[in-house]
Design a protein around this motif. Structure first.
Motif, mmCIF file in Angstrom:
data_model
loop_
_atom_site.group_PDB
_atom_site.id
_atom_site.type_symbol
_atom_site.label_atom_id
_atom_site.label_comp_id
_atom_site.label_asym_id
_atom_site.label_seq_id
_atom_site.Cartn_x
_atom_site.Cartn_y
_atom_site.Cartn_z
ATOM 1 N N ASP A 196 0.845 -1.200 0.000
ATOM 2 C CA ASP A 196 0.000 0.000 0.000
ATOM 3 C C ASP A 196 0.878 1.246 0.000
ATOM 4 O O ASP A 196 1.998 1.233 0.529
ATOM 5 C CB ASP A 196 -0.903 0.051 1.234
ATOM 6 C CG ASP A 196 -1.797 -1.164 1.368
ATOM 7 O OD1 ASP A 196 -2.947 -1.097 0.900
ATOM 8 O OD2 ASP A 196 -1.343 -2.173 1.919
ATOM 9 N N PRO A 248 -15.788 10.800 -0.440
ATOM 10 C CA PRO A 248 -14.844 9.712 -0.729
ATOM 11 C C PRO A 248 -15.088 9.156 -2.125
ATOM 12 O O PRO A 248 -16.217 9.166 -2.621
ATOM 13 C CB PRO A 248 -15.169 8.660 0.345
ATOM 14 C CG PRO A 248 -15.903 9.398 1.412
ATOM 15 C CD PRO A 248 -16.649 10.488 0.712
ATOM 16 N N GLN A 249 -14.030 8.660 -2.760
ATOM 17 C CA GLN A 249 -14.142 8.027 -4.072
ATOM 18 C C GLN A 249 -13.250 6.788 -4.119
ATOM 19 O O GLN A 249 -12.239 6.713 -3.428
ATOM 20 C CB GLN A 249 -13.709 8.982 -5.187
ATOM 21 C CG GLN A 249 -14.565 10.226 -5.327
ATOM 22 C CD GLN A 249 -14.182 11.018 -6.558
ATOM 23 O OE1 GLN A 249 -14.411 10.604 -7.696
ATOM 24 N NE2 GLN A 249 -13.573 12.173 -6.348
ATOM 25 N N ASP A 250 -13.644 5.834 -4.951
ATOM 26 C CA ASP A 250 -12.852 4.618 -5.149
ATOM 27 C C ASP A 250 -12.709 4.362 -6.636
ATOM 28 O O ASP A 250 -13.671 4.537 -7.399
ATOM 29 C CB ASP A 250 -13.527 3.406 -4.491
ATOM 30 C CG ASP A 250 -13.610 3.547 -2.982
ATOM 31 O OD1 ASP A 250 -12.545 3.516 -2.346
ATOM 32 O OD2 ASP A 250 -14.722 3.696 -2.456
ATOM 33 N N ARG A 265 -5.628 -0.268 -6.663
ATOM 34 C CA ARG A 265 -6.931 0.152 -6.150
ATOM 35 C C ARG A 265 -6.739 1.480 -5.431
ATOM 36 O O ARG A 265 -5.895 1.594 -4.533
ATOM 37 C CB ARG A 265 -7.478 -0.898 -5.188
ATOM 38 C CG ARG A 265 -8.963 -0.702 -4.858
ATOM 39 C CD ARG A 265 -9.372 -1.523 -3.661
ATOM 40 N NE ARG A 265 -8.870 -2.873 -3.715
ATOM 41 C CZ ARG A 265 -8.795 -3.658 -2.642
ATOM 42 N NH1 ARG A 265 -9.154 -3.201 -1.454
ATOM 43 N NH2 ARG A 265 -8.333 -4.888 -2.734
ATOM 44 N N SER A 267 -8.221 4.749 -3.274
ATOM 45 C CA SER A 267 -9.271 5.216 -2.375
ATOM 46 C C SER A 267 -8.923 6.619 -1.889
ATOM 47 O O SER A 267 -7.800 6.855 -1.437
ATOM 48 C CB SER A 267 -9.411 4.269 -1.179
ATOM 49 O OG SER A 267 -10.273 4.826 -0.192
ATOM 50 N N THR A 268 -9.876 7.550 -2.007
ATOM 51 C CA THR A 268 -9.670 8.901 -1.498
ATOM 52 C C THR A 268 -10.740 9.226 -0.458
ATOM 53 O O THR A 268 -11.892 8.815 -0.615
ATOM 54 C CB THR A 268 -9.734 9.960 -2.618
ATOM 55 O OG1 THR A 268 -11.104 10.123 -3.049
ATOM 56 C CG2 THR A 268 -8.895 9.547 -3.816
ATOM 57 N N VAL A 269 -10.345 9.941 0.583
ATOM 58 C CA VAL A 269 -11.310 10.441 1.570
ATOM 59 C C VAL A 269 -10.920 11.872 1.937
ATOM 60 O O VAL A 269 -9.733 12.179 2.051
ATOM 61 C CB VAL A 269 -11.363 9.566 2.846
ATOM 62 C CG1 VAL A 269 -11.899 8.185 2.559
ATOM 63 C CG2 VAL A 269 -10.010 9.489 3.511
#
Length: 533
Positions: A196, A248-250, A265, A267-269
């Motif tokens: 990650d 958030p977006q994925d 993958r 991921s944003t928050v």
């Protein structure tokens, strides 16, 4: 004076031609406004139409964008976005404006205002002029951003790592500093075998950390001023909305390192100081391992292989997030005869593409849940089914029904050990007699770091698994059907049957010098590690 009157007055579209055009527009059934339809049909020059609209909106109409191009202004704006919208931010006489070829896209100015954190006006220009200006502006930006003497080094980096669907050079040079940083960051993550990448914004700084063998390790970070461009670059790679910073977006991205493809993958928050981004690196070459490379004790590996060839039943793998459950199940699927078996999966997300196996991605937003996907899979004449996770009663019930009708079902649960999986199924709502009939076995697992210099072929590249195997014997089934089974009873039965536990496997690997006591305590905890070691 309206548009029709001006077109007629200026002789661009005389009265008869104008009325004929109106009839043709109605008969065509086009949903486009009449003026846009006129331009589309080339009955009115685009520049004439835009000039008239600019007068109506009281905004500039530009026939030469060269004097207003600002490479610095486009720095946080991905070239893909600019081309997609045919929109370019410019410095027009000290004002920031976005020049458009479609007045209906005036809302783009609001998106850019959020991204650039400033007021953005609009202006109009012909489409071909804007597209040429986009190429020129981004080319200038990439040229100005590469310090002298770095061209060869950077070019090598761009060829080594590139977005898999890139089709033109400006995609890799649109934001030269941030693109180079992203490429270097991803390359370094691949070299370090990071699982990650964490990008964490703070008030005056950015923090970049890689998760390597389960631990987060800080990396060299770019200046805070690069934050917006960095996040935008990652969003455009993963097809996310760059203007949405409040939710958030994925998404998913794909990069290539030589002949290796790596899925990412994303991921944003939103957080107090910006947007936090986490990238999960899904490298098939380092994660799709043969079953014998996972570090299972031989008795468990043999029992696991036997379970793979049962005519039906449920095989569960349990453990916390990041314990390697998906890797184990994928390795199991690779052991099966895919040429003669129909193997289908329902996952959230599909982490790796497996050859000759049908994989379905859960999409809750459109109603495709685990339960719904599993229900449809059963209509596809499957032999083997993988359910990414049993989360609720409906999914569990369908999985049990599938197992009882002759399907081999693989799935995962979040429990601390193997016997606790039975209690978890009962807590979800599955009747004990159904568990006794459908469940074949449960394997619990964890990942621990290998002692320095001890990594070998039977590791997850610096880590190895510790395992526990709990098989459904006649004694366990009878205890379940009695209806009075407690967690302590299951653990007692497991011990009486001589089952290999997590603690015992951990003790063996410690004695063999594969890992350390400190690492076992970190992963299992003091009480757990000593309970029956």
């Amino acid at each position: 004076m309206n548009l029709r009157e001006r077109l007629e007055e200026q002789g661009i579209l005389p009265g008869n031609a104008l009325r004929e055009a109106e009839v043709r527009h109605r008969e065509s059934g086009s949903i486009r406004p009449f003026d846009e339809w006129l331009v589309e049909q080339k009955l009115v020059p685009e520049a004439v139409w835009l000039r008239m609209l600019a007068e109506d909106f009281r905004v500039p109409f530009l026939e030469d964008l060269g004097p207003y191009l600002s490479p610095e202004l486009v720095s946080p704006v991905p070239v893909d976005w600019a081309r997609q919208h045919c929109a370019l931010p410019i410095d027009y006489r000290g004002e920031t404006r976005v020049v458009l070829a479609n007045p209906g896209q005036a809302g783009v100015a609001d998106d850019l205002a959020l991204l650039l954190r400033r007021d953005v006006g609009i202006g109009f220009a012909p489409r071909n002029l804007i597209q040429s200006a986009i190429d020129e502006c981004y080319f200038r930006h990439s040229s100005e951003s590469i310090p002298a003497g770095e061209e060869e080094e950077e070019a090598a980096g761009e060829f080594l790592l590139e977005v898999a669907d890139a089709s033109d050079l400006l995609r890799s040079a649109d934001q030269a500093p941030v693109t180079r940083f992203v490429n270097r960051m991803l390359l370094e993550a691949v070299r370090c075998r990071a699982s990650d990448i964490h990008i964490e914004p703070f008030e005056k700084s950015l923090l970049i950390r890689f998760r390597i063998d389960g631990f987060l390790q800080e990396q060299k970070a770019p200046p805070k001023s690069m934050e917006l461009a960095l996040v935008s670059r990652l969003k455009i790679m993963s097809r996310l909305d760059i203007s949405e910073r409040r939710l958030p977006q994925d998404g998913m991205a794909k990069v290539r390192v030589g002949d290796r493809e790596i899925d990412i993958r994303v991921s944003t928050v939103p957080v107090a100081s910006g947007e936090r981004v986490v990238l999960r690196m899904l490298n098939q070459q380092t994660s799709l391992l043969p079953l014998h490379d996972l570090g299972m004790p031989l008795p468990i590996e043999n029992a696991f292989r036997r379970a793979l060839h049962q005519p039906g039943g449920i095989l569960l793998v349990t453990g916390p997030t990041g314990s390697g459950k998906t890797t184990t199940l994928y390795s199991a699927l690779r052991e099966l005869d895919t040429r003669h078996l129909n193997i289908l999966t329902i996952e959230d997300p599909v982490e790796y593409q497996l050859p000759d196996i049908g994989q379905i991605q859960v999409r809750p937003k459109i109603g495709l849940t685990f339960a719904d996907g599993l229900r449809h899979i059963l209509r596809q004449d499957p032999d083997v089914i993988l359910v990414g996770e049993i989360r609720d009663l409906e999914t569990a019930e369908i999985a049990v029904r599938a197992a009882l009708t002759g399907h081999l079902v693989f799935s995962t649960l979040h429990t601390n050990d193997a016997p606790s999986a039975l209690i978890r199924l009962m807590d979800i709502g599955i009747q004990p007699y159904l568990i006794a009939s459908a469940l074949h076995a449960v394997m619990a697992q964890r990942l621990v770091r290998c002692k320095s210099g001890e990594a070998s072929t039977d590791t997850y590249h610096g880590r190895t698994g510790i395992y526990e195997w709990f098989e459904m014997t006649d004694k366990v089934r009878q205890a379940l059907r009695s209806g009075q089974l407690q967690a302590d009873d299951l653990h007692r039965l497991h011990a009486e049957q001589g089952g290999l536990t997590l603690a015992r496997d951990a003790a063996r690997k410690t004695q063999d010098g594969v890992t350390t006591d400190e690492e076992i305590r970190r992963v299992l905890g003091d009480g757990f590690a000593r309970s029956d070691a």
